[in-house]
Design a protein around this motif. Structure first.
Motif, PDB file in Angstrom:
ATOM      1  N   ALA A  35       0.713  -1.250   0.128  1.00  0.00           N
ATOM      2  CA  ALA A  35      -0.006  -0.044  -0.247  1.00  0.00           C
ATOM      3  C   ALA A  35       0.954   1.268  -0.090  1.00  0.00           C
ATOM      4  O   ALA A  35       0.642   2.259  -0.545  1.00  0.00           O
ATOM      5  CB  ALA A  35      -0.948   0.031   1.469  1.00  0.00           C
ATOM      6  N   LEU A  36       2.136   1.374   0.592  1.00  0.00           N
ATOM      7  CA  LEU A  36       2.667   2.533   0.960  1.00  0.00           C
ATOM      8  C   LEU A  36       4.122   2.758   0.336  1.00  0.00           C
ATOM      9  O   LEU A  36       4.575   3.766   0.008  1.00  0.00           O
ATOM     10  CB  LEU A  36       2.891   2.663   2.468  1.00  0.00           C
ATOM     11  CG  LEU A  36       1.501   2.589   3.326  1.00  0.00           C
ATOM     12  CD1 LEU A  36       1.754   2.873   4.765  1.00  0.00           C
ATOM     13  CD2 LEU A  36       0.572   4.030   2.776  1.00  0.00           C
ATOM     14  N   ALA A  37       4.587   1.488  -0.180  1.00  0.00           N
ATOM     15  CA  ALA A  37       6.011   1.729  -0.702  1.00  0.00           C
ATOM     16  C   ALA A  37       5.930   2.192  -1.992  1.00  0.00           C
ATOM     17  O   ALA A  37       4.993   1.862  -2.950  1.00  0.00           O
ATOM     18  CB  ALA A  37       6.865   0.344  -0.822  1.00  0.00           C
ATOM     19  N   PRO A  38       6.900   3.237  -2.550  1.00  0.00           N
ATOM     20  CA  PRO A  38       6.842   3.563  -3.917  1.00  0.00           C
ATOM     21  C   PRO A  38       7.142   2.105  -4.783  1.00  0.00           C
ATOM     22  O   PRO A  38       7.805   1.229  -4.736  1.00  0.00           O
ATOM     23  CB  PRO A  38       8.240   4.176  -4.108  1.00  0.00           C
ATOM     24  CG  PRO A  38       8.577   4.599  -2.957  1.00  0.00           C
ATOM     25  CD  PRO A  38       8.009   3.479  -1.749  1.00  0.00           C
ATOM     26  N   GLY A  39       5.998   1.942  -5.815  1.00  0.00           N
ATOM     27  CA  GLY A  39       6.044   0.681  -6.635  1.00  0.00           C
ATOM     28  C   GLY A  39       5.658  -0.635  -6.073  1.00  0.00           C
ATOM     29  O   GLY A  39       6.147  -1.392  -6.427  1.00  0.00           O
ATOM     30  N   SER A  40       5.335  -0.388  -4.694  1.00  0.00           N
ATOM     31  CA  SER A  40       4.998  -1.469  -3.753  1.00  0.00           C
ATOM     32  C   SER A  40       6.179  -2.517  -3.726  1.00  0.00           C
ATOM     33  O   SER A  40       5.872  -3.691  -3.517  1.00  0.00           O
ATOM     34  CB  SER A  40       3.709  -2.353  -4.640  1.00  0.00           C
ATOM     35  OG  SER A  40       2.625  -1.627  -4.606  1.00  0.00           O
ATOM     36  N   THR A  41       7.193  -1.857  -3.804  1.00  0.00           N
ATOM     37  CA  THR A  41       8.497  -2.742  -3.770  1.00  0.00           C
ATOM     38  C   THR A  41       8.929  -2.942  -2.345  1.00  0.00           C
ATOM     39  O   THR A  41       9.032  -1.892  -1.453  1.00  0.00           O
ATOM     40  CB  THR A  41       9.762  -1.857  -4.510  1.00  0.00           C
ATOM     41  OG1 THR A  41       9.108  -1.397  -5.603  1.00  0.00           O
ATOM     42  CG2 THR A  41      11.025  -2.809  -4.542  1.00  0.00           C
ATOM     43  N   GLU A  42       9.107  -4.264  -2.067  1.00  0.00           N
ATOM     44  CA  GLU A  42       9.600  -4.545  -0.673  1.00  0.00           C
ATOM     45  C   GLU A  42      11.096  -4.174  -0.510  1.00  0.00           C
ATOM     46  O   GLU A  42      11.836  -4.408  -1.250  1.00  0.00           O
ATOM     47  CB  GLU A  42       9.540  -6.057  -0.475  1.00  0.00           C
ATOM     48  CG  GLU A  42       8.104  -6.371  -0.705  1.00  0.00           C
ATOM     49  CD  GLU A  42       7.608  -7.484   0.468  1.00  0.00           C
ATOM     50  OE1 GLU A  42       8.585  -8.456   0.793  1.00  0.00           O
ATOM     51  OE2 GLU A  42       6.539  -7.955   0.348  1.00  0.00           O
ATOM     52  N   ASP A  43      11.414  -3.727   0.797  1.00  0.00           N
ATOM     53  CA  ASP A  43      12.748  -3.305   0.971  1.00  0.00           C
ATOM     54  C   ASP A  43      13.333  -3.914   2.204  1.00  0.00           C
ATOM     55  O   ASP A  43      12.820  -3.956   3.170  1.00  0.00           O
ATOM     56  CB  ASP A  43      12.694  -1.783   1.140  1.00  0.00           C
ATOM     57  CG  ASP A  43      14.031  -1.224   1.749  1.00  0.00           C
ATOM     58  OD1 ASP A  43      15.026  -1.609   1.113  1.00  0.00           O
ATOM     59  OD2 ASP A  43      14.145  -0.771   2.839  1.00  0.00           O
ATOM     60  N   ALA A  44      14.220  -4.844   2.079  1.00  0.00           N
ATOM     61  CA  ALA A  44      14.571  -5.799   3.176  1.00  0.00           C
ATOM     62  C   ALA A  44      15.021  -4.996   4.290  1.00  0.00           C
ATOM     63  O   ALA A  44      14.738  -5.439   5.570  1.00  0.00           O
ATOM     64  CB  ALA A  44      15.881  -6.815   2.580  1.00  0.00           C
ATOM     65  N   ARG A  45      15.669  -3.782   4.302  1.00  0.00           N
ATOM     66  CA  ARG A  45      16.293  -3.048   5.238  1.00  0.00           C
ATOM     67  C   ARG A  45      15.043  -2.471   6.204  1.00  0.00           C
ATOM     68  O   ARG A  45      15.180  -2.093   7.488  1.00  0.00           O
ATOM     69  CB  ARG A  45      16.959  -1.872   5.129  1.00  0.00           C
ATOM     70  CG  ARG A  45      18.326  -2.330   4.162  1.00  0.00           C
ATOM     71  CD  ARG A  45      18.769  -0.940   3.362  1.00  0.00           C
ATOM     72  NE  ARG A  45      17.807  -0.276   2.545  1.00  0.00           N
ATOM     73  CZ  ARG A  45      17.833   0.950   1.973  1.00  0.00           C
ATOM     74  NH1 ARG A  45      18.991   1.671   2.526  1.00  0.00           N
ATOM     75  NH2 ARG A  45      16.989   1.399   1.298  1.00  0.00           N
ATOM     76  N   SER A  46      13.928  -2.491   5.591  1.00  0.00           N
ATOM     77  CA  SER A  46      12.660  -1.986   6.164  1.00  0.00           C
ATOM     78  C   SER A  46      11.965  -2.932   7.286  1.00  0.00           C
ATOM     79  O   SER A  46      11.017  -2.498   7.883  1.00  0.00           O
ATOM     80  CB  SER A  46      11.889  -1.252   5.351  1.00  0.00           C
ATOM     81  OG  SER A  46      12.499  -0.221   4.729  1.00  0.00           O
ATOM     82  N   LYS A  47      11.948  -4.277   7.048  1.00  0.00           N
ATOM     83  CA  LYS A  47      11.023  -5.111   7.398  1.00  0.00           C
ATOM     84  C   LYS A  47      11.084  -5.429   8.816  1.00  0.00           C
ATOM     85  O   LYS A  47       9.920  -5.374   9.489  1.00  0.00           O
ATOM     86  CB  LYS A  47      11.324  -6.578   6.849  1.00  0.00           C
ATOM     87  CG  LYS A  47      11.140  -6.945   5.397  1.00  0.00           C
ATOM     88  CD  LYS A  47      11.325  -7.897   4.844  1.00  0.00           C
ATOM     89  CE  LYS A  47      10.915  -7.930   3.366  1.00  0.00           C
ATOM     90  NZ  LYS A  47      11.010  -9.481   2.729  1.00  0.00           N
ATOM     91  N   MET A  48      12.278  -5.500   9.586  1.00  0.00           N
ATOM     92  CA  MET A  48      12.267  -5.488  10.949  1.00  0.00           C
ATOM     93  C   MET A  48      11.587  -4.442  11.786  1.00  0.00           C
ATOM     94  O   MET A  48      10.909  -4.452  12.533  1.00  0.00           O
ATOM     95  CB  MET A  48      13.836  -5.571  11.695  1.00  0.00           C
ATOM     96  CG  MET A  48      14.172  -7.071  11.723  1.00  0.00           C
ATOM     97  SD  MET A  48      16.030  -6.851  12.186  1.00  0.00           S
ATOM     98  CE  MET A  48      15.653  -6.464  13.866  1.00  0.00           C
ATOM     99  N   GLY A  49      11.891  -3.071  11.303  1.00  0.00           N
ATOM    100  CA  GLY A  49      11.351  -1.586  11.882  1.00  0.00           C
ATOM    101  C   GLY A  49       9.682  -2.040  11.628  1.00  0.00           C
ATOM    102  O   GLY A  49       8.994  -1.577  12.610  1.00  0.00           O
ATOM    103  N   LEU A  50       9.061  -2.506  10.403  1.00  0.00           N
ATOM    104  CA  LEU A  50       7.848  -2.454  10.087  1.00  0.00           C
ATOM    105  C   LEU A  50       7.156  -3.544  11.118  1.00  0.00           C
ATOM    106  O   LEU A  50       6.043  -3.243  11.791  1.00  0.00           O
ATOM    107  CB  LEU A  50       7.531  -2.839   8.665  1.00  0.00           C
ATOM    108  CG  LEU A  50       7.785  -1.236   7.862  1.00  0.00           C
ATOM    109  CD1 LEU A  50       7.595  -1.923   6.334  1.00  0.00           C
ATOM    110  CD2 LEU A  50       6.858  -0.152   8.111  1.00  0.00           C
ATOM    111  N   ALA A  51       7.853  -4.655  11.030  1.00  0.00           N
ATOM    112  CA  ALA A  51       7.397  -5.935  11.901  1.00  0.00           C
ATOM    113  C   ALA A  51       7.035  -5.321  13.339  1.00  0.00           C
ATOM    114  O   ALA A  51       5.989  -5.622  13.966  1.00  0.00           O
ATOM    115  CB  ALA A  51       8.137  -7.116  11.763  1.00  0.00           C
TER     116      ALA A  51
END
Ligand SMILES: Cc1cc2nc3c(=O)[nH]c(=O)nc-3n(C[C@H](O)[C@H](O)[C@H](O)COP(=O)(O)OP(=O)(O)OC[C@H]3O[C@@H](n4cnc5c(N)ncnc54)[C@H](O)[C@@H]3O)c2cc1C
Ligand code: SF4
Length: 838
Positions: free
Chosen positions: A535-551
């Motif tokens: 929903a919120l990432a540019p191009g809905s692209t997953e970013d490994a560096r962001s996963k832990m913080g989001l979880a």
């Protein structure tokens, strides 16, 4: 010893048609050479194997000074973590030493008994600390005396930090007043240690500057509280089984608890010597970086001697790596390395230092322009020969650095008014200097980034300083080139450098700050990390560096409504144990408030015996750590223990340290043990932006060290309790701020929860409370949390209660792994020395 021969037959059978490239040495030069080779299509040409005798990926050695001073965490200095090797199909033997090469059979023999064939070999073994001969350096058994350190590796640095942090260690002597010695002295000073530097030269940094600059530097160093003895030699290390001092040749002994030897480096050439390769001061190479008289063996970095020169800085090795890569890949067989002109720009002990060429006049006709202002720690000197700059020293003010580097590198004609070389008085200003910089001029030495690389990034559409730094790594080393990086980016962007919005993002992959991100998550009803990316990432692209913080954020916001996705977790959180240096795990059973029972102790002992646990250790958080457990054994260990986790691994609430308290202690005024247990039971496992360590003390004697905890509670007269927040006693030391004094344990628990919830909602990802509390301000925190000035106290309490209610013991997963590979081993294991238990 086992022997594994990766035979040439395997190659001939056509399994992998690529040539075999083997690299010995996984330091800055070895890894950089491989990066350059990959950038030239090397992955198609070569199957690559690397040997590194340090059990890690490749890290930025330059940053060890910052790790020592506590300005940087050791986890943040990795240039290529282990995953990089996997992602690039490189076989890394980390923690394995290459012992010998058979140049005729083309095999490398390594310490694990392996025999690895090669078609092309690169030696990049770097240097080691030089320990000059002196009495008492070693114990009778032959090892270096406890308390004596070199300063070269991440392990050296960790050991120094832990030694310096022991309470009874107060004084250090650093042998060597060059770059490394001063960095070591500065780092130790940051730990509150009294430091004396002993330098055999007549002034500090005698290799880089003349006596006048050295005198100004001495004042700046002394102003930091560091003692300096120049023209002095250490003759002996005193003490029988540990360091108690040093003897000097011509001065009284100095008492100390630790000695850091930073008296130069020696190239690591053992492998080359043993294998019959040409070695003088270092391994002799030609202009192609090929080892003299060898067709298939190259060498690069500090272990190399080229045209008689051996370099001890990174800039030359970046240049060498490019030439080597061009040859090895055949992309430019005419490329030649002709040597480097070394210009050093550094931040030494917090002082800007730049030095290039000669430091003083050598010929009668040399002009020497000097400006000295010792009270401000500023010294500038330039040597001009035939209207060309042949040397410069800048101390404490490097504003003219870009222009001077350029003048030095390219031999630019100089302005007649020489003082304009030192000051901006209308002649070449910063911009002109940057515009004139050659495309290949090195801007960031630490990471080997030239002007063109930065300009290309800006031309590619990146117009923020942070963006350009991220994309190229420029400025992400020692930081001394940041000004120049900024000037280049501004110049390339035509002055249109934008404020970097990414600086305020909660996680790098989602362009929103924390309040906006939380708002969107709530508004859109997002419940998992992948939904947030979608929903919120540019191009809905997953970013490994962001996963832990989001979880962590989602878990905090949603409690049991959160949809857990395993790949969003760090390895520790996937297996609920703490990964160790060698790839095994440590298991820490819960002992609330540090209290245990005979039955628990017996069970832990049985488990340790059954699973041959190599080390059982009491932790600083009053628990028992079972170290060295292989990943696949974790479920069985948990099952055998049948105790909950002590949360020693996550970004979460961890432990409450307690003192004995009033039941047993003569001084105790409050039941600290009981309160600690209550707090730990209530908040166990709670996610937070960074780890949370708490303590409760039964009186102001503070045996549980409550003043240096994220939240610390102290019982005071009249049955009251003081609550401190934002304390720390790790790499950073900070006394907590008093949040409130309350009348009952119940109020302590309430305010503790309210503070933690406010922190969870407002702190940046990975921001510890010792940064958060001063950033937000204790007055503000007191107003919101204690006085309810914003009317949100009830919401904070409710949100915390919801999180407490949604707690599930994660160790239950041992019976029902969430993924087939959850407990399958995936990391290379490294043999580590066993700790002797007497
Ligand atoms: C604390 C510190 C601060 C520094 N600051 C600066 C600075 O500000 N600016 C600057 O330009 N330079 C600085 N340097 C120097 C810079 O780090 C070196 O120039 C650079 O690391 C050299 O790279 P290298 O690959 O040749 O050697 P290294 O980075 O030392 O790598 C060599 C690797 O090979 C491994 N190895 C050795 N023998 C074997 C073997 N037989 N088998 C397997 N592996 C082996 C070593 O363990 C090591 O990991 C600093 C160095 C230190 C220690
Ligand atoms: S802090 Fe006070 S009560 Fe607790 S053990 Fe120390 S002296 Fe006793």
């Amino acid at each position: 010893m086992t022997s594994v021969l990766d035979t040439p037959r395997a190659r001939k059978t056509g399994r992998d048609p690529r040539r075999r490239l083997v690299v010995i040495g996984n330091g800055m030069a070895g890894a950089r050479a491989v990066e350059e080779i990959l950038a030239r299509g090397g992955a198609e040409q070569f199957s690559i194997t690397m040997f590194g005798d340090e059990p890690y990926g490749n890290y930025n050695r330059i940053m060890l000074s910052h790790v020592l001073s506590g300005e940087e965490s050791d986890a943040d200095i990795f240039l290529n973590p282990l995953a990089w090797y996997q992602d690039n199909g490189i076989t890394l033997h980390a923690g394995v030493r290459a012992d010998r090469i058979d140049r005729f059979a083309k095999h490398v023999f390594s310490s694990d008994g392996r025999v690895t064939p090669y078609d092309t070999l690169i030696i990049a073994t770097g240097s080691r600390s030089h320990m000059p001969p002196m009495d008492g350096l070693h114990t009778p058994a032959g090892s270096v005396k406890p308390g004596v350190f070199g300063f070269r590796t991440i392990d050296d640095t960790r050991k120094m930090v832990s030694h310096a942090q022991q309470d009874h260690h107060r004084r250090a002597v650093v042998i060597g007043g060059g770059l490394l010695g001063l960095e070591a002295a500065y780092g130790l000073r940051s730990h509150g240690i009294d430091v004396e530097v002993v330098h055999s030269g007549n002034h500090l940094m005698s290799a880089q500057m003349g006596p006048d600059g050295g005198a100004v530097l001495r004042r700046s160093v002394q102003a930091l509280g560091i003692g300096v003895h120049t023209g002095s030699r250490t003759t002996a290390v005193l003490g029988t089984d540990r360091v108690t001092g040093v003897s000097l040749r011509d001065k009284p002994d100095i008492a100390c608890d630790m000695v850091v030897v930073a008296a130069g480096i020696r190239p690591n050439v053992d492998v080359a010597v043993l294998s019959g390769l040409p070695v003088e001061r270092a391994i002799v190479v030609d202009d192609q970086l090929r080892v003299q008289d060898e067709d298939n063996i190259y060498a690069v970095g500090e272990c190399v001697q080229h045209r008689g020169e051996v370099y001890g800085l990174v800039a030359p090795l970046w240049e060498q790596a490019v030439v080597l890569a061009k040859h090895v890949t055949g992309t430019d067989t005419g490329a030649a390395y002709l040597g480097s002109r070394t210009a050093t720009k550094l931040k030494v002990a917090g002082v800007d230092v730049a030095s290039m060429g000669i430091h003083g006049p050598e010929l009668d006709t040399d002009e020497h322009i000097v400006f000295s202002e010792p009270s401000r720690g500023v010294f500038k000197s330039i040597v001009v020969r035939d209207n060309k700059m042949v040397g410069a020293t800048l101390l404490g003010d490097s504003r003219k650095l870009a222009y001077l580097t350029q003048a030095f590198d390219r031999g630019l004609p100089l302005p007649e008014e020489r003082h304009s070389l030192l000051f901006d008085l209308g002649t070449p200003d910063g911009d002109v200097g940057v515009a004139e910089l050659d495309d290949h001029a090195q801007v960031c030495n630490c990471n080997g980034v030239n002007k063109k690389a930065l300009v290309d990034v800006v031309k590619g559409g990146c117009t923020t300083l942070a963006g350009a730094m991220d994309a190229t790594r420029a400025g992400k080393g020692c930081g001394s080139c940041k000004l120049l990086v900024q000037q280049v980016v501004e110049w390339a962007a035509g002055g249109a450098v934008e404020e970097d919005p990414a600086a305020s993002y909660y996680v790098p992959g989602i362009p929103l700050d924390k309040p906006a991100l939380m708002d969107e998550i709530r508004k859109r009803g997002l419940r998992s990390v992948s939904q947030v990316f979608q929903a919120l990432a540019p191009g809905s692209t997953e970013d490994a560096r962001s996963k832990m913080g989001l979880a962590s954020l989602l878990k905090m916001m949603l409690g049991d409504q959160y949809i857990d996705e395993r790949d969003a977790r760090f390895i520790n959180d996937r297996v609920h144990a703490n990964i160790q240096r060698d790839g095994t795990f440590s298991v820490v059973p819960q002992m609330k408030g540090g209290v245990t029972s005979a039955q628990q102790l017996r069970r832990i002992a049985d488990v340790a015996e059954k699973h041959n646990v190599p080390l059982i250790k009491l932790t600083g958080g009053q628990r028992i750590d079972l170290l060295g457990i292989p990943k696949e054994d974790l479920p069985q260990v948990w099952a055998d223990l049948d105790m909950p986790s002590g949360y020693a691994y996550g970004k979460s609430f961890r432990t409450v340290k307690t003192c004995v308290g009033k039941d047993f202690c003569r001084y105790g005024t409050g039941d600290s043990t009981m309160l600690g247990i209550d707090i730990e039971s209530r908040f166990q496992g709670l996610e937070s932006p960074a780890k949370l360590k708490l303590a409760v003390s039964g009186c102001p004697r503070n045996c549980a060290e409550s003043l240096v905890k994220d939240v610390g509670v102290v019982a005071v007269e009249g049955g009251r309790w003081e609550i401190y927040v934002g304390g720390a006693a790790g790499a950073h030391i900070r006394k907590g701020d008093l949040l409130a004094t309350v009348d009952s344990p119940g109020e302590v628990t309430l305010l503790t929860g309210r503070f933690m919830q406010y922190y969870r909602e407002h702190a940046n990802w990975l921001e510890r409370t010792y940064s958060f509390v001063p950033r937000v301000g204790i007055d503000h925190l007191r107003a919101v949390i204690v006085d309810n000035s914003e009317g949100i106290a009830g919401d904070l309490d409710q949100a915390m209660q919801a999180s407490v209610d949604s707690y599930v013991d994660p160790w239950r997963e041992r019976d029902d792994p969430q993924t087939p590979g959850q407990f399958r081993t995936s990391l290379p294991l490294t043999v580590l020395p066993q700790v002797q238990v007497r």
